[in-house]
Write a protein that holds these residues in place. Structure first.
Motif, short mmCIF file in Angstrom:
data_model
loop_
_atom_site.label_atom_id
_atom_site.label_comp_id
_atom_site.label_asym_id
_atom_site.label_seq_id
_atom_site.Cartn_x
_atom_site.Cartn_y
_atom_site.Cartn_z
N VAL A 27 -5.44 -47.94 14.30
CA VAL A 27 -5.50 -48.79 15.50
C VAL A 27 -4.22 -49.58 15.72
N ARG B 85 -2.49 -50.74 19.24
CA ARG B 85 -3.44 -50.75 20.36
C ARG B 85 -4.43 -51.90 20.28
N ASP C 42 -12.71 -44.46 20.26
CA ASP C 42 -12.94 -45.87 19.92
C ASP C 42 -14.39 -46.28 20.14
N SER D 50 -9.03 -51.59 28.87
CA SER D 50 -8.97 -52.65 27.86
C SER D 50 -10.29 -53.39 27.78
N MET E 258 -8.42 -55.01 22.73
CA MET E 258 -8.33 -53.56 22.60
C MET E 258 -7.71 -52.98 23.86
N ASP E 259 -6.58 -52.34 23.73
CA ASP E 259 -5.85 -51.74 24.85
C ASP E 259 -5.71 -50.24 24.65
N SER E 260 -5.39 -49.55 25.73
CA SER E 260 -5.21 -48.09 25.68
C SER E 260 -6.38 -47.43 24.97
N LEU E 261 -7.57 -47.80 25.37
CA LEU E 261 -8.77 -47.34 24.68
C LEU E 261 -8.97 -45.84 24.84
N LYS E 262 -9.52 -45.24 23.80
CA LYS E 262 -9.77 -43.80 23.76
C LYS E 262 -11.26 -43.56 23.53
#
Length: 125
Positions: free
Chosen positions: A64, A67, A90, A17, A83-87
Motif C-alpha cells: 500500500v 497510496r 483494496d 479515494s 486511501m487514494d488511487s483505490l483498486k
C-alpha cells in the motif's frame, strides 16, 4: 482499556479515494501503537500500516505504500487512513487496532489487544 470505532467505509469506483476514521476511547494513548488491518473475502487478515501515537511515526505494508496514508488528530483521539488511487483488490473490511508498544513487529497482529468492529470498503472496477 481502549475502545475503537471505525467509520468512513463505502462503495467507491476504482481510482477514487476514501478516508477512514478510527476514534479511540482511552485514558491515554501515549504508550500505544495503533494500526490498520484489512481482510478480504476468503483471505487472511493483513496489515495495512501502523502509527506510533506519541510520535506520529508510521510504518506501511509494501502493498500500500504511496497510496494509503495514516495520520492522527491528537486532540480528537482519532486515527485516519487516507486511501487514494483505490483498486478493486483494496476491497475488504478494514479494522483499526491498538496495543502497547513492544518489540514485536507492528505489521503483525500480535501487538494489538484491542480491535474495532470494522468498516466495509468496496471498490468497483
Amino acid at each position: 482499556q481502549v475502545q475503537l470505532v471505525e467509520s468512513g467505509g463505502g462503495l467507491v469506483q476504482a481510482g477514487g479515494s476514501l478516508r477512514l476514521s478510527c476514534v479511540a476511547s482511552a485514558r491515554t494513548l501515549r504508550f500505544h501503537i495503533l494500526g490498520w488491518f484489512r481482510q478480504a473475502p476468503g483471505k487472511e487478515r493483513e496489515a495495512v500500516g501502523s502509527l506510533m501515537w506519541d510520535t506520529g511515526s508510521t510504518v506501511y505494508a509494501d502493498s500500500v505504500k504511496g497510496r494509503l496514508t495514516i495520520s492522527r488528530d491528537v486532540a480528537k483521539n482519532t486515527m485516519y487512513l487516507q486511501m487514494d488511487s483505490l483498486k478493486p483488490e483494496d476491497t475488504a473490511v478494514y479494522y483499526c487496532a491498538a496495543g502497547l508498544k513492544s518489540t514485536i513487529s507492528v505489521l503483525s497482529a500480535r501487538p494489538y489487544s484491542y480491535w474495532g468492529q470494522g468498516t466495509q470498503v468496496t471498490i468497483s472496477s
